[in-house]
Write a protein that holds these residues in place. Structure first.
Motif, PDB file in Angstrom:
ATOM      1  N   GLY A  12       0.795  -1.206   0.000  1.00  0.00           N
ATOM      2  CA  GLY A  12       0.000   0.000   0.000  1.00  0.00           C
ATOM      3  C   GLY A  12       0.836   1.268   0.000  1.00  0.00           C
ATOM      4  N   TYR A  13       0.142   2.373  -0.272  1.00  0.00           N
ATOM      5  CA  TYR A  13       0.757   3.696  -0.315  1.00  0.00           C
ATOM      6  C   TYR A  13       0.041   4.557   0.716  1.00  0.00           C
ATOM      7  CZ  TYR A  13       2.528   8.037  -2.456  1.00  0.00           C
ATOM      8  OH  TYR A  13       3.141   9.237  -2.692  1.00  0.00           O
ATOM      9  N   PRO A  14       0.758   5.273   1.586  1.00  0.00           N
ATOM     10  CA  PRO A  14       0.101   5.937   2.699  1.00  0.00           C
ATOM     11  C   PRO A  14      -0.808   7.097   2.324  1.00  0.00           C
ATOM     12  CG  PRO A  14       2.505   6.045   2.920  1.00  0.00           C
ATOM     13  CD  PRO A  14       2.206   5.396   1.635  1.00  0.00           C
ATOM     14  N   PHE A  15      -0.670   7.645   1.127  1.00  0.00           N
ATOM     15  CA  PHE A  15      -1.328   8.920   0.829  1.00  0.00           C
ATOM     16  C   PHE A  15      -2.465   8.819  -0.177  1.00  0.00           C
ATOM     17  CE2 PHE A  15       3.078   9.860   2.083  1.00  0.00           C
ATOM     18  CZ  PHE A  15       2.803  10.500   3.279  1.00  0.00           C
ATOM     19  N   ARG A  16      -2.684   7.646  -0.731  1.00  0.00           N
ATOM     20  CA  ARG A  16      -3.867   7.446  -1.563  1.00  0.00           C
ATOM     21  C   ARG A  16      -4.072   5.957  -1.776  1.00  0.00           C
ATOM     22  NH1 ARG A  16      -2.725   6.298  -7.087  1.00  0.00           N
ATOM     23  NH2 ARG A  16      -0.709   7.058  -7.859  1.00  0.00           N
ATOM     24  N   HIS A  42       9.151  -3.144  -1.845  1.00  0.00           N
ATOM     25  CA  HIS A  42       8.022  -3.073  -0.922  1.00  0.00           C
ATOM     26  C   HIS A  42       7.711  -1.605  -0.705  1.00  0.00           C
ATOM     27  CE1 HIS A  42       6.098  -3.402   3.174  1.00  0.00           C
ATOM     28  NE2 HIS A  42       5.467  -4.377   2.537  1.00  0.00           N
ATOM     29  N   LEU A  43       6.616  -1.125  -1.273  1.00  0.00           N
ATOM     30  CA  LEU A  43       6.303   0.295  -1.300  1.00  0.00           C
ATOM     31  C   LEU A  43       6.196   0.942   0.087  1.00  0.00           C
ATOM     32  CD1 LEU A  43       5.634   2.768  -3.050  1.00  0.00           C
ATOM     33  CD2 LEU A  43       3.285   1.942  -3.189  1.00  0.00           C
ATOM     34  N   PRO A  44       5.515   0.324   1.059  1.00  0.00           N
ATOM     35  CA  PRO A  44       5.392   1.004   2.358  1.00  0.00           C
ATOM     36  C   PRO A  44       6.721   1.196   3.080  1.00  0.00           C
ATOM     37  CG  PRO A  44       3.772  -0.769   2.146  1.00  0.00           C
ATOM     38  CD  PRO A  44       4.732  -0.918   1.008  1.00  0.00           C
ATOM     39  N   SER A  45       7.723   0.365   2.772  1.00  0.00           N
ATOM     40  CA  SER A  45       8.989   0.427   3.510  1.00  0.00           C
ATOM     41  C   SER A  45       9.673   1.778   3.403  1.00  0.00           C
ATOM     42  CB  SER A  45       9.942  -0.668   3.016  1.00  0.00           C
ATOM     43  OG  SER A  45       9.466  -1.947   3.355  1.00  0.00           O
ATOM     44  N   LEU A 124      25.482  -6.075  -6.137  1.00  0.00           N
ATOM     45  CA  LEU A 124      24.100  -5.620  -6.166  1.00  0.00           C
ATOM     46  C   LEU A 124      24.004  -4.263  -6.855  1.00  0.00           C
ATOM     47  CD1 LEU A 124      23.114  -6.423  -2.473  1.00  0.00           C
ATOM     48  CD2 LEU A 124      22.232  -7.600  -4.494  1.00  0.00           C
ATOM     49  N   VAL A 125      22.937  -4.052  -7.580  1.00  0.00           N
ATOM     50  CA  VAL A 125      22.645  -2.748  -8.162  1.00  0.00           C
ATOM     51  C   VAL A 125      21.999  -1.885  -7.079  1.00  0.00           C
ATOM     52  CG1 VAL A 125      21.364  -1.527  -9.963  1.00  0.00           C
ATOM     53  CG2 VAL A 125      22.313  -3.803 -10.423  1.00  0.00           C
ATOM     54  N   LEU A 126      22.393  -0.619  -6.997  1.00  0.00           N
ATOM     55  CA  LEU A 126      21.780   0.317  -6.048  1.00  0.00           C
ATOM     56  C   LEU A 126      20.773   1.181  -6.804  1.00  0.00           C
ATOM     57  CD1 LEU A 126      21.463   1.642  -3.310  1.00  0.00           C
ATOM     58  CD2 LEU A 126      23.483   3.047  -3.811  1.00  0.00           C
ATOM     59  N   ILE A 127      19.518   1.152  -6.367  1.00  0.00           N
ATOM     60  CA  ILE A 127      18.423   1.866  -7.020  1.00  0.00           C
ATOM     61  C   ILE A 127      18.018   3.059  -6.166  1.00  0.00           C
ATOM     62  CG2 ILE A 127      16.011   1.702  -7.735  1.00  0.00           C
ATOM     63  CD1 ILE A 127      16.477  -1.163  -8.518  1.00  0.00           C
ATOM     64  N   LEU A 128      17.893   4.223  -6.818  1.00  0.00           N
ATOM     65  CA  LEU A 128      17.528   5.463  -6.135  1.00  0.00           C
ATOM     66  C   LEU A 128      16.295   6.064  -6.813  1.00  0.00           C
ATOM     67  CD1 LEU A 128      21.102   7.006  -5.956  1.00  0.00           C
ATOM     68  CD2 LEU A 128      19.877   5.946  -4.060  1.00  0.00           C
ATOM     69  N   PRO A 129      15.122   5.959  -6.218  1.00  0.00           N
ATOM     70  CA  PRO A 129      13.942   6.627  -6.780  1.00  0.00           C
ATOM     71  C   PRO A 129      13.991   8.138  -6.540  1.00  0.00           C
ATOM     72  CG  PRO A 129      13.328   4.724  -5.427  1.00  0.00           C
ATOM     73  CD  PRO A 129      14.754   5.040  -5.131  1.00  0.00           C
ATOM     74  N   VAL A 130      13.654   8.908  -7.549  1.00  0.00           N
ATOM     75  CA  VAL A 130      13.592  10.362  -7.408  1.00  0.00           C
ATOM     76  C   VAL A 130      12.314  10.775  -6.700  1.00  0.00           C
ATOM     77  CG1 VAL A 130      13.449  12.550  -8.678  1.00  0.00           C
ATOM     78  CG2 VAL A 130      15.024  10.760  -9.438  1.00  0.00           C
ATOM     79  N   ARG A 131      11.215  10.128  -7.015  1.00  0.00           N
ATOM     80  CA  ARG A 131       9.894  10.517  -6.506  1.00  0.00           C
ATOM     81  C   ARG A 131       8.933   9.356  -6.673  1.00  0.00           C
ATOM     82  NH1 ARG A 131      10.549  12.991 -11.547  1.00  0.00           N
ATOM     83  NH2 ARG A 131      10.922  15.089 -10.724  1.00  0.00           N
ATOM     84  N   PHE A 132       7.814   9.431  -5.981  1.00  0.00           N
ATOM     85  CA  PHE A 132       6.677   8.548  -6.219  1.00  0.00           C
ATOM     86  C   PHE A 132       5.601   9.258  -7.035  1.00  0.00           C
ATOM     87  CE2 PHE A 132       8.205   6.495  -2.210  1.00  0.00           C
ATOM     88  CZ  PHE A 132       8.536   5.279  -2.774  1.00  0.00           C
ATOM     89  N   GLU A 133       5.355  10.520  -6.696  1.00  0.00           N
ATOM     90  CA  GLU A 133       4.337  11.308  -7.389  1.00  0.00           C
ATOM     91  C   GLU A 133       4.867  12.706  -7.635  1.00  0.00           C
ATOM     92  OE1 GLU A 133      -0.009   9.865  -6.430  1.00  0.00           O
ATOM     93  OE2 GLU A 133       0.895  10.649  -4.614  1.00  0.00           O
ATOM     94  N   ASP A 134       4.247  13.390  -8.589  1.00  0.00           N
ATOM     95  CA  ASP A 134       4.586  14.783  -8.851  1.00  0.00           C
ATOM     96  C   ASP A 134       4.314  15.628  -7.616  1.00  0.00           C
ATOM     97  OD1 ASP A 134       3.901  17.640  -9.857  1.00  0.00           O
ATOM     98  OD2 ASP A 134       4.841  16.697 -11.600  1.00  0.00           O
ATOM     99  N   LEU A 135       5.160  16.626  -7.387  1.00  0.00           N
ATOM    100  CA  LEU A 135       4.999  17.495  -6.221  1.00  0.00           C
ATOM    101  C   LEU A 135       3.606  18.114  -6.150  1.00  0.00           C
ATOM    102  CD1 LEU A 135       8.455  19.322  -6.166  1.00  0.00           C
ATOM    103  CD2 LEU A 135       7.517  17.915  -4.325  1.00  0.00           C
TER     104      LEU A 135
END
Length: 265
Positions: A12-16, A42-45, A124-135
């Motif tokens: 799950g996602y906490p904001f929607r 795991h998205l909630p993590s 291992l590859v290191l993954i860095l997400p910039v964002r989940f949603e637009d500001l």
């Protein structure tokens, strides 16, 4: 057939509300879209102070689905993170994710450099997400900002830099990051195409021409974004780029493992 989608998550996602956070649905969606494998976090993590319980949930949830590879979320300023890197290797994870902005870690934070070095040593590859949603879409309680190019540059410039994949970056972020690195540093860095505009702006075509398709990998952002988006943008490329092959996640993983073997010799 698309070899790997590197930008997937369950939970799950906490904001929607997220309509389909289950791994069984994700496995069916990837089969329908012709994606051979998925790298799944795991998205909630990302929003938990200690993400380790989320990884335990992730490993258990993905066990029945052989085409879904677990991507651990590892917070390098939290006790015991080294043990969890070893566990990720033992569990067959191709990569780990980190969320510096959610954890208050600046670009020069030494814990990020230590995580990068540990990933390089472990293959291992290191993954860095910039964002989940637009500001502009975010809930008022969602206060973590976007990842900065400075975070990525600091990791790419380290002597023990791992193979890096940046998720959900737009054209401006990609250009600011990539063109400020040397060719050797840039060779460790890859971007998924989930947040790059296609027509009419044609940002994706511009980036493929200037940086080359070897810097880009397939990623969709499921379950917060549709899996069809990157495929549609690739299908709408101009004629001179039609059929271009992005770098496969499996090729990046092979590069990471070879880097680890070479360092161990």
């Amino acid at each position: 057939m698309i070899p790997v989608d590197v930008n997937l998550a369950i939970g799950g996602y906490p904001f929607r509300h997220v309509p389909h956070p289950e791994p069984a649905v994700l496995a069916r969606v990837l089969a329908r879209e012709g994606v051979a494998r998925g790298w799944v976090a795991h998205l909630p993590s990302a929003f938990w102070r200690d993400p380790s319980p989320g990884d335990a949930e992730l490993y258990a949830a993905l066990e029945p689905f052989p085409t879904l590879d677990p991507v651990a979320t590892i917070r390098p300023d939290w006790p015991g993170w080294e043990r969890r890197v070893r566990e990720a290797v033992d569990r067959g994870a191709p990569a780990v994710r980190a969320y510096p902005m959610h954890w208050g870690l600046g670009p020069g934070d030494p814990s990020l450099a230590r995580l990068g070095a540990a990933c390089a040593a472990a293959g291992l590859v290191l993954i860095l997400p910039v964002r989940f949603e637009d500001l502009r879409q975010r809930h008022p309680l969602d206060v973590a900002g976007d990842l900065t190019p400075a975070h990525v540059r600091a990791l790419a410039r380290a002597a023990t830099a791992p193979q890096l994949v940046v998720l959900s970056a737009g054209r401006e972020f990609i250009e600011e990051t990539a063109w400020s690195l040397t060719p050797d540093e840039r060779a460790r860095l890859h971007f998924d195409v989930s947040w790059v505009w296609g027509p009419p702006e044609d940002h994706l075509a511009t980036l493929l021409r200037t940086l080359g398709p070897e810097r880009f990998v397939h990623g969709s952002g499921w379950p917060l974004r549709l899996t069809q988006n990157p495929s549609a943008n690739l299908a709408l490329l101009p004629d001179d780029l039609r059929g271009v092959a992005l770098r496969g996640g499996d090729a990046i993983l092979a590069q990471a493992r070879e880097q680890a073997r070479s360092a161990a010799r």
